[in-house]
Design an enzyme around this catalytic site. Structure first.
Site, short mmCIF file in Angstrom:
data_model
loop_
_atom_site.label_atom_id
_atom_site.label_comp_id
_atom_site.label_asym_id
_atom_site.label_seq_id
_atom_site.Cartn_x
_atom_site.Cartn_y
_atom_site.Cartn_z
N CYS A 2 12.63 43.53 41.34
CA CYS A 2 11.32 43.42 41.98
C CYS A 2 10.37 42.75 41.00
CB CYS A 2 10.77 44.79 42.36
SG CYS A 2 11.75 45.68 43.61
N ARG A 45 8.74 43.19 46.56
CA ARG A 45 9.81 44.18 46.67
C ARG A 45 11.15 43.60 47.10
NH1 ARG A 45 10.46 49.26 50.93
NH2 ARG A 45 12.07 50.37 49.74
N ILE A 48 16.03 48.35 47.87
CA ILE A 48 17.36 48.86 47.55
C ILE A 48 17.50 50.32 48.00
CG2 ILE A 48 19.02 49.35 45.70
CD1 ILE A 48 18.58 46.38 46.13
N GLY A 70 12.79 48.51 39.21
CA GLY A 70 13.95 49.13 38.59
C GLY A 70 14.63 50.15 39.46
#
Length: 204
Positions: A2, A45, A48, A70
């Protein structure tokens, strides 16, 4: 992957949009910004964990606003621990867990995190920015303290846009020698890298 961005400097909307466009490739699923009286946060973004829009960033949790890049590998374990301490969660994201952990443990929350991350939290009650980078420095974090302001980003080019910074000749020589630019310097004299494993507090 991101992209994060934040500044205490008042840029025009056009400049902010351009800074966000620079890192659009880092997060094609959603791009958002939020502006308060004292800070502007932006986030691109790549979804995930918890693909729902409820986990889009900048993310607000009680009196906190966060931008984060992260993954916290042990976030479920931390989440269960925080639930027992009375914390409530509205998403299944690790972003929300970072915020709750900060509320519970303060700056020591990073000691709980096993993962790769770069994040900044705006604590409206304390009127501070708290940020951190993972121990191995897998996620990038650049910042500058020029112009009586604080600005951070995933890429130095974001910070450089709208500013007149000087090329760092030491960085060039280090790159030619090592094929990379070691922390904490960057290609610009005025921009630095937050060292791996470090955290900071910026009092607004």
């Amino acid at each position: 992957m991101c992209g994060i961005f934040g500044t205490t400097r008042k840029y025009s909307k056009e400049i902010i949009d351009k800074k966000m466009q620079i890192i659009q490739f880092r997060g094609p699923d959603f791009s958002g910004t939020i502006e308060t009286e004292k800070v502007i946060f932006g986030h691109n973004r790549l979804a995930i964990i918890d693909l729902d829009s409820r986990s889009n960033q900048p993310f607000e949790y009680q009196h906190l606003v966060i931008v984060y890049n992260g993954e916290i590998y042990n976030f479920q374990e931390i989440k269960n621990e925080l639930k027992k301490l009375g914390h409530y969660f509205a998403t299944t994201s690790d972003t929300e867990v970072i915020c709750a952990a900060y509320l519970e443990y303060g700056e020591k929350c990073v000691e709980k995190f096993n993962g790769m991350f770069a994040f900044v939290i705006y604590d409206k009650r304390q009127d501070v920015l708290f940020g951190a980078r993972d121990r191995l420095g897998q996620k990038p974090f650049y910042y500058t303290l020029e112009n009586n302001s604080f600005e951070f980003a995933s890429q130095s080019s974001q910070i450089a846009l709208g500013n007149s910074f000087q090329i760092n000749e030491l960085a060039i020589s280090q790159f030619l020698l090592w094929k990379y630019i070691p922390e904490p310097i960057s290609i610009y004299k005025e921009i630095h890298k937050l060292k791996a494993g470090y955290s900071f507090v910026y009092n607004l």
